[in-house]
Design an enzyme around this catalytic site. Sequence first.
Site, PDB file in Angstrom:
ATOM      1  N   MET A   1       0.852  -1.195   0.000  1.00 45.19           N
ATOM      2  CA  MET A   1       0.000   0.000   0.000  1.00 45.19           C
ATOM      3  C   MET A   1       0.883   1.240   0.000  1.00 45.19           C
ATOM      4  SD  MET A   1      -2.745   1.323   2.848  1.00 45.19           S
ATOM      5  CE  MET A   1      -1.582   1.623   4.154  1.00 45.19           C
ATOM      6  N   ASN A   2       0.495   2.294  -0.761  1.00 47.68           N
ATOM      7  CA  ASN A   2       1.058   3.619  -0.483  1.00 47.68           C
ATOM      8  C   ASN A   2      -0.073   4.621  -0.309  1.00 47.68           C
ATOM      9  OD1 ASN A   2       1.665   2.977  -3.480  1.00 47.68           O
ATOM     10  ND2 ASN A   2       1.924   5.164  -3.548  1.00 47.68           N
ATOM     11  N   ASP A   3      -0.134   5.690  -1.041  1.00 46.86           N
ATOM     12  CA  ASP A   3      -1.028   6.818  -0.724  1.00 46.86           C
ATOM     13  C   ASP A   3      -2.485   6.447  -0.415  1.00 46.86           C
ATOM     14  OD1 ASP A   3       1.249   7.674  -2.021  1.00 46.86           O
ATOM     15  OD2 ASP A   3       0.198   8.751  -3.591  1.00 46.86           O
TER      16      ASP A   3
ATOM     17  N   TRP B   1       6.119  -1.904  -4.382  1.00 49.81           N
ATOM     18  CA  TRP B   1       5.344  -1.092  -5.323  1.00 49.81           C
ATOM     19  C   TRP B   1       5.323  -1.766  -6.694  1.00 49.81           C
ATOM     20  CZ3 TRP B   1       5.869   1.655  -9.897  1.00 49.81           C
ATOM     21  CH2 TRP B   1       4.886   2.633 -10.143  1.00 49.81           C
TER      22      TRP B   1
ATOM     23  N   PHE C   1      -3.213   5.440 -10.628  1.00 51.06           N
ATOM     24  CA  PHE C   1      -2.440   6.216  -9.659  1.00 51.06           C
ATOM     25  C   PHE C   1      -3.375   7.019  -8.753  1.00 51.06           C
ATOM     26  CE2 PHE C   1       2.285   6.771 -11.053  1.00 51.06           C
ATOM     27  CZ  PHE C   1       2.429   5.406 -11.147  1.00 51.06           C
TER      28      PHE C   1
ATOM     29  N   ASP D   1      -2.337  13.066  -9.724  1.00 54.07           N
ATOM     30  CA  ASP D   1      -2.935  13.116  -8.388  1.00 54.07           C
ATOM     31  C   ASP D   1      -4.025  14.188  -8.252  1.00 54.07           C
ATOM     32  OD1 ASP D   1      -0.913  11.280  -8.083  1.00 54.07           O
ATOM     33  OD2 ASP D   1       0.389  12.583  -6.899  1.00 54.07           O
TER      34      ASP D   1
ATOM     35  N   GLU E   1       3.545  16.353  -5.455  1.00 51.84           N
ATOM     36  CA  GLU E   1       2.587  15.258  -5.624  1.00 51.84           C
ATOM     37  C   GLU E   1       1.395  15.476  -4.694  1.00 51.84           C
ATOM     38  OE1 GLU E   1       5.430  11.487  -6.701  1.00 51.84           O
ATOM     39  OE2 GLU E   1       5.192  11.845  -4.569  1.00 51.84           O
TER      40      GLU E   1
ATOM     41  N   TRP F   1       9.212   7.266   1.098  1.00 45.49           N
ATOM     42  CA  TRP F   1       9.747   6.612  -0.110  1.00 45.49           C
ATOM     43  C   TRP F   1      11.214   6.215   0.042  1.00 45.49           C
ATOM     44  CZ3 TRP F   1       6.999   4.060  -3.207  1.00 45.49           C
ATOM     45  CH2 TRP F   1       5.732   4.465  -3.601  1.00 45.49           C
TER      46      TRP F   1
HETATM   47  C1  FRU Z   1       2.972   9.561  -4.202  1.00 44.56           C
HETATM   48  C2  FRU Z   1       2.862   8.935  -5.578  1.00 44.56           C
HETATM   49  C3  FRU Z   1       1.844   9.680  -6.421  1.00 44.56           C
HETATM   50  C4  FRU Z   1       1.434   8.654  -7.420  1.00 44.56           C
HETATM   51  C5  FRU Z   1       1.456   7.393  -6.611  1.00 44.56           C
HETATM   52  C6  FRU Z   1       1.843   6.159  -7.362  1.00 44.56           C
HETATM   53  O1  FRU Z   1       3.422   8.694  -3.218  1.00 44.56           O
HETATM   54  O2  FRU Z   1       4.140   8.922  -6.203  1.00 44.56           O
HETATM   55  O3  FRU Z   1       2.341  10.879  -6.986  1.00 44.56           O
HETATM   56  O4  FRU Z   1       0.184   8.902  -7.972  1.00 44.56           O
HETATM   57  O5  FRU Z   1       2.370   7.609  -5.549  1.00 44.56           O
HETATM   58  O6  FRU Z   1       1.667   5.020  -6.604  1.00 44.56           O
END
Ligand code: FRU
Length: 485
Positions: A39-41, A65, A97, A169, A220, A302
């Site tokens: 998981m990220n954002d 990722w 994204f 984004d 972002e 990151w």
């Molecule tokens: C931020 C980001 C966003 C992008 C997403 C990709 O962490 O780099 O800019 O949409 O993660 O997973």
Amino acid sequence: MRIKQLILALLLPVFAMAQDDKGEQHRPRIHFSPRKGWMNDPNGMVYLNGTYHLFFQHNPDSTVWGPMHWGHAVSKDLLHWKELPIALYPDSLGTIFSGSAVIDSNNTAGFGKNAMVAIYTNHNHQQEAAGTETFQNQSIAYSLDEGKHWTKYKGNPVLSNPGIRDFRDPKVSWYAAGKKWIMTLATRDHITFYSSTDLKHWKEESRFGKEEGAHGGVWECPDLFPLYDKGNEVWVLIVNINPGGPNGGSATQYFTGTFDGHTFKADHTTTKWLDYGPDEYAGVTWSNVRGRSIFLGWMSNWEYANVVPTGNWRSACTIARELKLVKTGGQYLVASVPVREYDKITGKVITAENVTTNHFPLHAQPGKLSLSFAKAASFSITLSNNQGEQMVIGYDRAKNEYFTDRRKSGDVGFAQGFGGRYTAPRFTIKPAMDLTLIIDDASVEVFADGGLSVMTSIFFPGKNYTDISISSEEKIAKVVFQAIK
Ligand code: FRU
């Protein structure tokens, strides 16, 4: 030793290992983390009919990722989350994204009254590999059953890339005064604002930020919303940045100022950060919540997110935080505090008054620790286990700064620089000092002075911390530990 006992003694470590093998060590208990995978954002955070929806950047088939999907979780109280099936899968236009979601209560897009509409970036990896610059475009999808099933709009993308490598984004919100939607988009080293009356056709309004704020990395995940100070409207523009954060790597900066439906103007030249810790990123606010701005971020960085030592999943979200405007030293700052839902404490409460040292067992329970001082004083709080691993949080009066120190917090060797000490300035000019810590098995979130100085840090001890000890140069008026269930 009798045979039965011997077998048990031999089996116990095996059971312990089997538990670890399931990969559950460091799983947070009062934060959202995906059942499995990466998981990220946080994405598309939207409130509807008593439910908070949290979508998130998700790679379900791996703990690093990769091809991005939108995972989905829901909560009634912002505390307990239930993961639902994946909401958005990659398609012919690319992977999915980050982006936002709105409730189209006036049916402006024609998908249906109260449709949940997601606005996201399609990232085309083939085009990127082929060397074109226009591989990120904005698309929309809608759901008529509260986010369970989604239909991608046939006319996607709705906003095509004009030739900017980082074009992503979208955060969309309804600008009532102008009866139009505003899209706040990260466009490499600045923000571009677009407007639309139907979510399908977008017109550029203005640009902001080439010369403002921090530029140590790419911009972002932005957000734009008003906050109020005694009836005074102040617009807040959040811009996440990676790298270039105040303590290295990714972080959330913000601007305060005005927005008139076309242009954003900042009312300051300094750089402001919502969270000084290393582990809050991509944070934005929920849409469709009346009268509150509720913020949540990804609890990682990151710099090392892909290699943190968790098992079958990677990453968690921060707790939900309410954002408030505070005027300090002549400038507006945005303070964050744990949402009031965190006061729903069901566990034991331990209190001490007028002490300079204090110690209590954590009983391996997540909880909220609050300290208040009549006058700012240097202090430290140590979370520790019986293996000598410790996480230290404190305030240094001579430097007027808060710190978190995870140099000896446990496993720090998986990435260079993870075992660091981090600082945040103290902003308030009031003598009294207060602090709230939200402690979970693998994280601590520090909110000082009503949330003016905030720091989030993750950690990975060999065994969960079992003790909290506090020591201070002056009397602490009150210490309270409340377990959270
Ligand atoms: C931020 C980001 C966003 C992008 C997403 C990709 O962490 O780099 O800019 O949409 O993660 O997973």
